[in-house]
Design a protein around this motif. Structure first.
Motif, PDB file in Angstrom:
ATOM      1  N   GLN A  37       1.878  -0.806   5.551  1.00  0.00           N
ATOM      2  CA  GLN A  37       0.896  -1.512   4.421  1.00  0.00           C
ATOM      3  C   GLN A  37      -0.037  -0.529   3.599  1.00  0.00           C
ATOM      4  N   ALA A  38      -0.542   0.288   4.544  1.00  0.00           N
ATOM      5  CA  ALA A  38      -1.845   1.264   4.122  1.00  0.00           C
ATOM      6  C   ALA A  38      -1.103   2.277   3.305  1.00  0.00           C
ATOM      7  N   LYS A  39       0.116   2.472   3.186  1.00  0.00           N
ATOM      8  CA  LYS A  39       0.721   3.725   2.502  1.00  0.00           C
ATOM      9  C   LYS A  39       0.495   3.346   1.269  1.00  0.00           C
ATOM     10  N   GLY A  40      -0.114   4.333   0.348  1.00  0.00           N
ATOM     11  CA  GLY A  40      -0.496   3.929  -1.124  1.00  0.00           C
ATOM     12  C   GLY A  40      -1.810   3.461  -1.560  1.00  0.00           C
ATOM     13  N   GLN A  41      -2.481   2.870  -0.560  1.00  0.00           N
ATOM     14  CA  GLN A  41      -3.774   2.293  -0.647  1.00  0.00           C
ATOM     15  C   GLN A  41      -5.001   3.253  -0.853  1.00  0.00           C
ATOM     16  N   THR A  42      -5.951   3.034  -1.579  1.00  0.00           N
ATOM     17  CA  THR A  42      -7.133   3.872  -1.726  1.00  0.00           C
ATOM     18  C   THR A  42      -8.249   3.093  -1.016  1.00  0.00           C
ATOM     19  N   ALA A 319      -5.609  -2.424   5.270  1.00  0.00           N
ATOM     20  CA  ALA A 319      -4.920  -1.800   6.166  1.00  0.00           C
ATOM     21  C   ALA A 319      -5.241  -0.403   6.178  1.00  0.00           C
ATOM     22  N   GLY A 320      -5.452   0.170   5.122  1.00  0.00           N
ATOM     23  CA  GLY A 320      -5.973   1.470   4.794  1.00  0.00           C
ATOM     24  C   GLY A 320      -7.208   1.717   5.629  1.00  0.00           C
ATOM     25  N   ALA A 321      -8.010   0.875   5.379  1.00  0.00           N
ATOM     26  CA  ALA A 321      -9.325   0.952   6.251  1.00  0.00           C
ATOM     27  C   ALA A 321      -9.083   1.194   7.733  1.00  0.00           C
TER      28      ALA A 321
END
Length: 399
Positions: A37-42, A319-321
């Motif tokens: 889920q995190a992949k591609g998030q900023t 998710a990225g956090a």
């Protein structure tokens, strides 16, 4: 800033980002799904931006997370975490519950208490991170200024109030509140502290309060008018004696610890202070302080705590956090951060559990860093901060 030696170690030990994952935590969190889920998030990481070494470290960590996980981290440089808390509060009150501007924030103390007590944090999540398995539970990683964290924030560093002086000017420093008062009177205009509510200024007030109060047990409980009236008179009596001997006779105060470092370098002050026992080493390396600068503590101890990262309830990249927070807590990242050639921020991990190369990095001490053993005093309950700042400003702020 060069990281070649450390980067080599990090590359060789990349596996250690996942080696400490307990089976129960892996099942509860479904970490592979979080990473997907995190992949591609900023991730907009709101963190203090007032230190060159800190900014460089965050930039390095962001680059590593982008390369490893495809997560982009934007460092939003702030001067006061309380302003970020207000922004989150405003967004949530306006109905912006899923698309907030803050994904992860560097936080502790009263700011964490305010977020948690008002239901403004996402979680719990911190103790299910893969990197949690190496955390040193003997450190106060589950309590933030006497407020239980309960998995709503992840630790990523330790800090302790440390004083800085110049051996060429101050060969024998004051090592208690009483000695500081004597020192200030003997050196009028050459001692000061940052003006509260600056973080370092408020921390200095808490240090004095811990040393001077006749009722230290009260400080570990939520503040009440009765407790405040019992615990603080000795502090105000002390400051009334100290201020006339301070820089500008205690009518004005330096804006920050960074300003005090410059005044120390210029010879205007004989002492500065920091919440990083290794900061003097960084300032010497960057030629902001002379090589004769050194760090010291007080004989009975100085105030210390753990700093954390937390995810607001309305973060858009949760998710990225979590992926970035997990990396910040990992063995390679903690070792890199603890290296005085990089930042020198204390680790929250159990160093004895780490490979020898990483242990050596964490124990590396550069000239100027605190090398003596100084007892760590527990922070007062977070609710004391606002009460102390309000009373200080009432007594001394309007002069």
């Amino acid at each position: 800033m060069k990281f070649s030696k450390t980067t080599t170690v990090l590359a060789a030990l990349a596996f250690s980002l996942s080696w400490a994952l307990p089976a129960s935590a892996a099942k509860a969190l479904d970490w592979p799904q979080i990473e997907a889920q995190a992949k591609g998030q900023t991730v907009y990481f709101n963190a203090w931006g007032g230190g060159e070494a800190i900014n460089a470290y965050i930039a390095w960590a962001a680059k590593e997370v982008q390369a490893r996980y495809g997560v982009t981290v934007q460092h939003v440089k702030i001067t006061d975490a309380a302003e970020v808390v207000k922004r989150v509060q405003t967004e949530m009150a306006a109905g912006r519950t899923t698309d907030g501007s803050v994904d992860l924030m560097w936080v502790n103390g009263e700011n964490f208490r305010n977020l948690k007590s008002n239901g403004l944090l996402y979680g719990p999540w911190a103790e299910a991170l893969p990197s949690w398995g190496l955390v040193d539970l003997k450190k106060p990683v589950r309590s933030d200024f006497s407020v239980p964290t309960e998995g709503f924030e992840a630790p990523w560093g330790t800090a302790q109030l440390t004083f800085i002086a110049n051996k060429a000017v101050t060969p024998v420093p004051p090592r208690s509140a009483a000695e500081l008062l004597t020192f200030a009177k003997a050196n009028p205009g050459r001692v000061s502290y940052p003006k509260p509510p600056d973080f370092h200024g408020t921390t200095f007030l808490k240090q004095l309060l811990l040393n001077l109060t006749p009722a230290p047990a009260l400080l570990q409980q939520p503040v009440t008018p009765q407790a405040f009236a019992s615990a603080t008179p000795a502090l105000w009596a002390y400051l009334d004696q100290l201020h006339p001997s301070l820089w500008r006779a205690g009518i004005a105060f330096p804006a920050s610890a960074a300003a005090m470092h410059r005044m120390l370098a210029d010879g205007e002050l004989k002492m500065s202070l920091t919440f990083n026992p290794n900061e003097a080493a960084n300032l010497i390396a960057s030629r902001q302080l002379p090589s004769s600068a050194y760090s010291f503590g007080w004989t009975q101890g100085t105030i210390g705590n753990v700093h954390f990262v937390a995810i607001p309830a309305n973060a858009r990249a949760k998710a990225g956090a979590q992926v970035f927070a997990n990396f910040l807590l990992s063995a390679p990242a903690q070792a890199h951060k603890a290296d005085t050639r990089v930042w020198g921020d204390g680790s929250v991990l159990d160093v004895s559990k780490l490979p020898p190369d990483l242990q050596a990095l964490m124990r590396n001490k550069a000239p100027g860093a605190l090398t003596e053993s100084v007892p760590t005093l527990a922070e007062p309950h977070a609710s004391w901060v606002e009460a102390l700042e309000t009373e200080w400003l009432k007594r001394y702020g309007a002069r």
